[in-house]
Motif scaffolding. Structure first.
Motif, short mmCIF file in Angstrom:
data_model
loop_
_atom_site.label_atom_id
_atom_site.label_comp_id
_atom_site.label_asym_id
_atom_site.label_seq_id
_atom_site.Cartn_x
_atom_site.Cartn_y
_atom_site.Cartn_z
N GLY A 1 -0.76 8.92 -3.14
CA GLY A 1 -1.08 8.18 -4.37
C GLY A 1 -0.40 8.78 -5.58
O GLY A 1 0.11 8.05 -6.45
N LYS A 2 -0.37 10.10 -5.65
CA LYS A 2 0.31 10.78 -6.77
C LYS A 2 1.81 10.50 -6.74
O LYS A 2 2.42 10.23 -7.79
CB LYS A 2 0.03 12.28 -6.67
CG LYS A 2 0.78 13.13 -7.69
CD LYS A 2 0.39 12.79 -9.11
CE LYS A 2 1.11 13.70 -10.11
NZ LYS A 2 0.88 13.27 -11.51
N ILE A 3 2.42 10.54 -5.56
CA ILE A 3 3.86 10.28 -5.44
C ILE A 3 4.17 8.85 -5.87
O ILE A 3 5.12 8.62 -6.65
CB ILE A 3 4.32 10.53 -3.99
CG1 ILE A 3 4.23 12.02 -3.64
CG2 ILE A 3 5.75 10.05 -3.78
CD1 ILE A 3 4.53 12.33 -2.19
N CYS A 4 3.42 7.88 -5.37
CA CYS A 4 3.70 6.48 -5.70
C CYS A 4 3.46 6.20 -7.18
O CYS A 4 4.17 5.38 -7.78
CB CYS A 4 2.83 5.56 -4.83
SG CYS A 4 3.24 5.63 -3.07
N TYR A 5 2.49 6.88 -7.78
CA TYR A 5 2.24 6.69 -9.21
C TYR A 5 3.43 7.17 -10.04
O TYR A 5 3.84 6.50 -11.00
CB TYR A 5 0.97 7.45 -9.61
CG TYR A 5 0.62 7.31 -11.08
CD1 TYR A 5 -0.04 6.17 -11.54
CD2 TYR A 5 0.94 8.32 -11.99
CE1 TYR A 5 -0.36 6.04 -12.88
CE2 TYR A 5 0.61 8.19 -13.33
CZ TYR A 5 -0.03 7.05 -13.77
OH TYR A 5 -0.35 6.92 -15.10
N ASN B 1 -2.96 3.71 -1.32
CA ASN B 1 -3.21 5.11 -0.96
C ASN B 1 -4.61 5.55 -1.35
O ASN B 1 -5.25 6.32 -0.61
CB ASN B 1 -2.17 6.01 -1.61
CG ASN B 1 -0.92 6.20 -0.77
OD1 ASN B 1 -0.91 6.93 0.21
ND2 ASN B 1 0.14 5.50 -1.14
N TRP B 2 -5.12 5.05 -2.47
CA TRP B 2 -6.48 5.40 -2.84
C TRP B 2 -7.50 4.71 -1.93
O TRP B 2 -8.56 5.27 -1.63
CB TRP B 2 -6.74 5.03 -4.30
CG TRP B 2 -6.23 6.08 -5.24
CD1 TRP B 2 -5.14 6.01 -6.04
CD2 TRP B 2 -6.79 7.37 -5.43
NE1 TRP B 2 -4.98 7.19 -6.73
CE2 TRP B 2 -5.99 8.05 -6.39
CE3 TRP B 2 -7.90 8.04 -4.91
CZ2 TRP B 2 -6.25 9.34 -6.81
CZ3 TRP B 2 -8.17 9.33 -5.33
CH2 TRP B 2 -7.36 9.96 -6.27
N ILE B 3 -7.15 3.50 -1.47
CA ILE B 3 -8.01 2.85 -0.47
C ILE B 3 -7.99 3.65 0.83
O ILE B 3 -9.02 3.80 1.50
CB ILE B 3 -7.54 1.40 -0.21
CG1 ILE B 3 -7.72 0.56 -1.48
CG2 ILE B 3 -8.32 0.77 0.94
CD1 ILE B 3 -7.19 -0.86 -1.37
N ILE C 1 -7.95 15.17 6.81
CA ILE C 1 -6.49 15.16 6.60
C ILE C 1 -6.05 13.86 5.93
O ILE C 1 -5.16 13.86 5.08
CB ILE C 1 -5.76 15.36 7.94
CG1 ILE C 1 -6.08 16.74 8.51
CG2 ILE C 1 -4.26 15.22 7.78
CD1 ILE C 1 -5.56 16.97 9.92
N ALA C 2 -6.68 12.74 6.31
CA ALA C 2 -6.34 11.46 5.69
C ALA C 2 -6.60 11.48 4.19
O ALA C 2 -5.81 10.95 3.40
CB ALA C 2 -7.12 10.33 6.36
N CYS C 3 -7.70 12.09 3.80
CA CYS C 3 -8.01 12.19 2.36
C CYS C 3 -6.93 12.97 1.63
O CYS C 3 -6.46 12.56 0.55
CB CYS C 3 -9.38 12.84 2.17
SG CYS C 3 -10.78 11.84 2.74
N ALA C 4 -6.50 14.10 2.20
CA ALA C 4 -5.50 14.95 1.55
C ALA C 4 -4.14 14.26 1.50
O ALA C 4 -3.48 14.23 0.45
CB ALA C 4 -5.40 16.29 2.28
N LYS D 1 11.13 9.93 -12.73
CA LYS D 1 10.18 10.91 -12.20
C LYS D 1 10.33 11.08 -10.69
O LYS D 1 9.75 12.00 -10.11
CB LYS D 1 8.75 10.48 -12.52
CG LYS D 1 8.41 10.55 -14.01
CD LYS D 1 6.95 10.19 -14.24
CE LYS D 1 6.59 10.26 -15.71
NZ LYS D 1 5.15 9.91 -15.94
N PHE D 2 11.07 10.17 -10.07
CA PHE D 2 11.28 10.26 -8.63
C PHE D 2 12.02 11.54 -8.25
O PHE D 2 11.88 12.03 -7.13
CB PHE D 2 12.05 9.03 -8.15
CG PHE D 2 12.51 9.11 -6.73
CD1 PHE D 2 11.61 9.06 -5.68
CD2 PHE D 2 13.86 9.25 -6.43
CE1 PHE D 2 12.04 9.14 -4.36
CE2 PHE D 2 14.30 9.34 -5.13
CZ PHE D 2 13.39 9.28 -4.09
N LEU D 3 12.81 12.07 -9.19
CA LEU D 3 13.61 13.26 -8.90
C LEU D 3 12.75 14.45 -8.47
O LEU D 3 13.15 15.24 -7.63
CB LEU D 3 14.46 13.64 -10.13
CG LEU D 3 15.59 12.67 -10.47
CD1 LEU D 3 16.24 13.05 -11.80
CD2 LEU D 3 16.62 12.66 -9.36
#
Length: 362
Positions: free
Chosen positions: A79-83, A24-26, A70-73, A90-92
């Motif tokens: 990336g935050k979700i996957c982290y 996601n960061w890529i 939009i791709a950046c956002a 924390k998935f909750l």
């Protein structure tokens, strides 16, 4: 039956979440690249907008710029979700957000694909804009003393020298227009007056071209006047002297230049689309596998992940039924009592009075 079901252990889920965080960061970087390519194409089109007809061809770079932002956002949020999903507890906090996020990202990837296709389909609109714009610029070539047009001579000459081209489709296009201003015509000469009178529109037409059409690689001095008159020049045959003037038209030269740029950008956007689609697929597997873990109640247990919970036919049937129910609700205007029969039309006999009211009156 689920589509493309895969079994995940806790270790595999954690590794998937970590890999998706990196990807996601890529993708954020690819968003910056898309934004930069759109900006570059917009600047390149702006450079020569006076040589193009007033057609809306800026929609392609504008879309690339919007898609890049939009791709950046979207990928920053992904990336935050996957982290956070590395820890299943924390998935909750993201459970209710992930499915709408995946749906929105899916439609966004379709926009990226459309942007790639638009880079290739822009060719025909650009060719038409250049055809009309170049002919108009050539007609105004002589108007060096008119505000708003005085720069066109310099623009056309620079274009022909830089791109080694002449005219719109070829050097003979200059034969059809008057490109020398009347200020520089000697009206005391009979030849000039006769040439003006011989034309219905009173234009000074001749078989000559501006100096910028001259081929600098020609071994002989440039012949730019009386090009078709072989007897006017020593040892000259205009049908064989291909190297004396630039043979390529400027429309073709510019079209080849912009086509090369757009094909390169289109290929880059297409690769970005494939990359975004692969990341989205991984996020979908992560979401479904974590939801199944929550159903099982054991964060360390194995779980299944899939792209679609039902088969393609069943999914299409569900979407179709949802669409029909939405149409019914829209037709009813959301009124829950739309099907409740009204009591105002009840018939209570010849007096049309309810029995209770009859007893009270009696």
């Amino acid at each position: 039956m689920a589509v493309l079901k895969v079994k995940f252990t806790k270790t595999r889920r954690d590794k998937l979440a970590q890999i998706l965080w990196i990807l996601n960061w890529i993708s954020v970087v690819t968003g910056v690249i898309l934004f930069s390519l759109g900006l570059f194409l917009k600047v390149e089109l702006k450079k020569r907008e006076e040589l193009m007809a007033e057609k809306d061809i800026q929609y392609v770079p504008n879309m690339l710029i919007a898609v890049g932002l939009i791709a950046c956002a979207i990928n920053f949020l992904g990336g935050k979700i996957c982290y956070d999903c590395v820890d299943s507890t924390k998935f909750l906090r993201w459970k209710l957000i992930m499915l709408p996020y995946i749906v929105c990202t899916f439609f966004f990837t379709l926009c990226v694909l459309v942007g790639a296709l638009m880079c290739y389909s822009m060719h025909w609109e650009l060719e038409e804009a250049l055809d009309l714009g170049l002919m108009q610029a050539m007609r105004f070539y002589k108007d060096t003393d008119m505000p708003g047009r005085c720069f066109l001579k310099h623009t056309v000459d620079t274009l022909q020298i830089q791109f080694q081209c002449c005219g719109n489709s070829g050097y003979k296009d200059w034969f059809q227009i008057q490109w020398i201003s009347n200020r520089y015509l000697d009206m005391s000469k009979k030849e000039v007056v006769d040439r003006l009178r011989s034309n219905v529109e009173g234009k000074y037409l001749m078989d000559g071209v501006p100096f910028s059409c001259c081929n600098i690689n020609s071994p002989r001095p440039c012949i730019q006047q009386q090009i078709t008159n072989n007897s006017a020049h020593f040892n000259y045959e205009h049908q064989t002297e291909d190297q004396n003037l630039w043979m390529k038209g400027c429309r073709q030269a510019l079209l080849e230049y912009y086509t090369h740029i757009m094909q390169s950008i289109g290929l880059t956007v297409l690769i970005t689309w494939l990359f975004e689609l692969s990341v989205l697929t991984g996020v979908r597997y992560l979401q479904t596998s974590l939801e199944n873990v929550l159903r099982q109640g054991d964060p360390d247990s194995e779980s299944d992940g899939w792209l679609l919970e039902n088969s393609l036919m069943e999914t299409a049937r569900i979407i179709k039924s949802l669409g029909k129910s939405n149409q019914i609700n829209t037709a009813n205007n959301g009124d829950p009592n739309i099907d409740v029969p009204s009591t105002s039309k009840a018939h209570y006999g010849p007096d049309n009075v309810p029995p209770k009211e009859k007893m009270e009156t009696s």
